[in-house]
Design a protein around this motif. Sequence first.
Motif, short mmCIF file in Angstrom:
data_model
loop_
_atom_site.label_atom_id
_atom_site.label_comp_id
_atom_site.label_asym_id
_atom_site.label_seq_id
_atom_site.Cartn_x
_atom_site.Cartn_y
_atom_site.Cartn_z
N GLU A 115 -19.80 -43.47 45.27
CA GLU A 115 -19.08 -43.60 44.10
C GLU A 115 -18.67 -42.34 43.33
OE1 GLU A 115 -17.41 -46.43 43.37
OE2 GLU A 115 -18.37 -47.60 45.00
N THR A 116 -17.50 -41.86 43.02
CA THR A 116 -17.23 -40.44 42.57
C THR A 116 -16.29 -40.54 41.21
OG1 THR A 116 -17.48 -39.67 44.62
CG2 THR A 116 -16.33 -38.33 43.02
N ILE A 117 -16.48 -40.10 40.07
CA ILE A 117 -15.54 -39.91 38.97
C ILE A 117 -14.96 -38.58 39.13
CG2 ILE A 117 -15.61 -39.84 36.51
CD1 ILE A 117 -18.22 -41.35 36.46
N VAL A 118 -13.59 -38.39 38.81
CA VAL A 118 -12.82 -37.30 38.81
C VAL A 118 -12.76 -36.86 37.20
CG1 VAL A 118 -10.78 -36.20 39.52
CG2 VAL A 118 -11.87 -37.61 41.11
N LEU A 119 -13.34 -35.99 36.92
CA LEU A 119 -13.07 -35.26 35.66
C LEU A 119 -12.01 -34.39 35.79
CD1 LEU A 119 -16.82 -34.26 34.95
CD2 LEU A 119 -15.51 -36.61 34.23
N LEU A 120 -10.79 -34.74 35.03
CA LEU A 120 -9.61 -33.98 35.10
C LEU A 120 -9.15 -33.33 33.62
CD1 LEU A 120 -6.74 -33.48 36.50
CD2 LEU A 120 -6.01 -35.83 35.70
N SER A 121 -8.61 -32.12 33.82
CA SER A 121 -8.43 -31.50 32.69
C SER A 121 -7.34 -30.19 32.90
CB SER A 121 -9.40 -30.69 31.86
OG SER A 121 -9.98 -29.62 32.80
N HIS A 122 -6.50 -29.82 32.16
CA HIS A 122 -5.68 -28.82 32.33
C HIS A 122 -5.99 -27.56 31.45
CE1 HIS A 122 -3.15 -28.60 28.73
NE2 HIS A 122 -3.33 -30.10 28.88
N PHE A 123 -5.71 -26.29 31.82
CA PHE A 123 -6.37 -25.13 31.23
C PHE A 123 -5.04 -24.28 30.69
CE2 PHE A 123 -6.62 -24.02 35.90
CZ PHE A 123 -5.59 -22.89 35.94
N ASP A 124 -3.85 -24.70 31.02
CA ASP A 124 -2.78 -23.90 30.42
C ASP A 124 -2.49 -24.20 28.91
OD1 ASP A 124 -1.80 -26.29 31.79
OD2 ASP A 124 0.28 -25.52 31.22
N THR A 125 -1.93 -23.42 28.29
CA THR A 125 -1.53 -23.79 26.84
C THR A 125 0.11 -23.22 26.75
OG1 THR A 125 -2.11 -21.61 25.90
CG2 THR A 125 -3.87 -23.24 26.23
N VAL A 126 0.68 -23.75 25.88
CA VAL A 126 1.91 -23.14 25.24
C VAL A 126 1.52 -21.87 24.71
CG1 VAL A 126 2.94 -25.47 25.17
CG2 VAL A 126 1.73 -24.50 22.94
N ASN A 127 2.70 -21.17 24.31
CA ASN A 127 2.77 -19.91 23.79
C ASN A 127 2.30 -19.88 22.26
OD1 ASN A 127 3.46 -18.10 26.21
ND2 ASN A 127 5.53 -19.14 25.99
N THR A 128 2.27 -18.58 21.64
CA THR A 128 1.47 -18.59 20.33
C THR A 128 2.54 -17.72 19.63
OG1 THR A 128 0.48 -16.45 21.24
CG2 THR A 128 -0.72 -18.39 21.31
N GLU A 129 3.68 -17.69 19.63
CA GLU A 129 4.76 -17.04 18.80
C GLU A 129 4.72 -17.39 17.47
OE1 GLU A 129 5.76 -18.34 21.82
OE2 GLU A 129 6.99 -16.84 22.91
N GLU A 130 4.49 -18.81 17.00
CA GLU A 130 4.58 -19.29 15.94
C GLU A 130 3.61 -18.89 15.00
OE1 GLU A 130 2.41 -22.47 18.13
OE2 GLU A 130 3.88 -20.93 18.63
N TYR A 131 2.56 -18.05 15.42
CA TYR A 131 1.44 -17.95 14.44
C TYR A 131 1.96 -16.55 13.78
CZ TYR A 131 -1.94 -20.95 16.70
OH TYR A 131 -2.47 -22.16 17.17
N GLY A 132 3.09 -15.96 14.05
CA GLY A 132 3.38 -14.78 13.38
C GLY A 132 2.64 -13.41 13.39
N ASP A 133 2.31 -13.03 12.04
CA ASP A 133 1.26 -11.93 12.04
C ASP A 133 -0.15 -12.35 12.49
OD1 ASP A 133 1.25 -13.23 9.81
OD2 ASP A 133 0.53 -11.73 8.66
N LEU A 134 -0.41 -13.60 12.64
CA LEU A 134 -1.72 -13.91 13.01
C LEU A 134 -1.87 -14.16 14.49
CD1 LEU A 134 -2.92 -16.32 10.07
CD2 LEU A 134 -3.57 -13.92 10.37
N GLU A 135 -0.79 -13.89 15.23
CA GLU A 135 -0.71 -14.27 16.53
C GLU A 135 -2.10 -13.56 17.27
OE1 GLU A 135 2.24 -14.52 20.38
OE2 GLU A 135 2.92 -13.44 18.74
N ILE A 136 -2.42 -12.50 16.89
CA ILE A 136 -3.50 -11.65 17.55
C ILE A 136 -4.94 -12.68 17.41
CG2 ILE A 136 -4.24 -10.54 15.53
CD1 ILE A 136 -4.92 -8.04 17.55
N LEU A 137 -5.03 -13.43 16.47
CA LEU A 137 -6.18 -14.42 16.37
C LEU A 137 -5.98 -15.62 16.95
CD1 LEU A 137 -7.14 -13.56 12.81
CD2 LEU A 137 -7.92 -12.31 14.69
N ALA A 138 -4.46 -16.03 17.58
CA ALA A 138 -4.59 -17.47 17.93
C ALA A 138 -5.38 -18.09 18.84
CB ALA A 138 -3.05 -17.42 18.48
N CYS A 139 -6.17 -17.10 19.78
CA CYS A 139 -6.84 -17.58 20.57
C CYS A 139 -8.43 -17.36 20.06
CB CYS A 139 -6.63 -17.15 22.13
SG CYS A 139 -5.00 -17.89 22.61
#
Length: 537
Positions: free
Chosen positions: A78-102
């Motif tokens: 018996e097996t459980i598949v733990l599913l996720s994704h690792f991509d994200t959308v872009n970060t332009e909307e952070y403006g001058d704080l974009e360098i800190l978005a991540c």
Amino acid sequence: MTKLMWSTPEALRALLNEVVSWKSMTLSDGEREFPFKVQSKLQDIPYFQAHPEQIELTDADLGRKFLTALYKHPQARETIVLLSHFDTVNTEEYGDLEILACEPEMLTKAFFERKNELPDEARIDLESGNYLFGRGTMDMKMGLVLHMGLIEKASKEQWPINLILLTVPDEETNSLGMRAAVSKLIELRTQHDLSYKLFLNSEPVFAQQPGDDKYYLYSGSIGKIMPSAFFYGMETHVGEPLSGISANYIAAFLTQHMEYNPIFQETVLGEKMPLPVSLQQKDLKMEYSAQTPYRATALYNVFLMKRNAAEIMDLFEQVAIKAADECNASYQMICSREGVRPVGNISVMRYDDLLKHAVSKFGEEYVQTVKMTVSENYEMDDREKSFRIIDTLMIHCQELAPAMVLLYAPPYYPAVNSSDNPLVEECVKFVKEFGASNFNRNIKRIHYFNGISDLSYVNYDDNSGGWQVFEANTPVWGDTYTIPFNEMRELQAPVLNVGPFGKDAHRRTERLQMQSAFVEVPQILENMIKSVLCEKI
């Protein structure tokens, strides 16, 4: 005795900060590098040091890979598949704080310095000290972190069940990672003699309406499909407007009939899905000139619960015929008023009808050459390629104009639901009771996750052949876009989504509730697996 790395709230928070700092916007270099970094972290787990071959990186496309990590109990199938994704959308909307978005800790601190710039709800959450802000904190790197913690603990404590951690790229665009992973799941099942028991996603809780603070779990995932249209009118000089007919004029009628049209809205198990909207409408003129636009395109978003691609195309065609009739009537009235002869009536056809006409006129080889030439243009995405194929065919089949050509544009997410599955019902009951008794958390079940997820590509059960209509009317099908419908049928196990609470996915104020993410959900998932899903060996 080896100490667990990710078993405390503090350790999970540190891991999340590290994983979020690995920028992985869709189609970026970071997305390509991300699974290698996850692999490196998992290799610190003693189980995977002893079984390094059970962490694998597999090609998706464009240099991107997905990762699978298998914890295999020697006596369990018996097996459980733990599913996720690792991509994200872009970060332009952070403006001058974009360098800190991540950089969640630094971004959250920076928002304190300018909290009066935030919307009221986000400012209140910031001041509460209960939220961590940043791109990917909510959607959905915390889900991956939860799964990393689970597989570490399961392997250390030798839980009597198998776990596959599967994390994929490209969910935010076309879900190519998950579509590619379907065959890998079948391969792993055969190779290790596994029996899939549950596909468990940990996408975050999505609000049902603005201001909604309730916590949900999901026993299904809503579907999404994009009926689209190519409008071919007749060109003319703006000085002689009625010597032709504008594609924009034709398009306006269909868009007016599609936007918010309740004919597409389904209500299932007491849940009503969002109304359809247009995602894009534009003409194909590349430069300014006094020629009227005679080719235009439109993409429409339609959600699904029970309906399949064939049923949606039938409804779309009905709406398009009605829109064309109204357009023709309006156009005829204008021509009558101005005393000119109409250039023709707008007809409605499906892409497969256009394709048959073009093959009959020019031959199969010519049509395949058109499709191949467009498909090899790597600067276009699948939606633009779809329209360019029709554009090229219609330019050489102008006897069909003026016309609306109906098609499907990628992506397509089939709806999936396991609300009637006994195991899922047992899981739902456990999560509700555990959340209430341990955290005073009132957890409500939603039958269809409204954020769209990769769960759409497992447990496929459409036996009506509706997918064939999608294949026939998707211009890029088989060249740059496919869905493994037959293989998806082989992954017959129920689906469930239990994830952390957060807010404002894809917005500058994306944030994660820390109590939910680092304390509650880890315990809920661990105890649900142990109490409901583990085989007693």
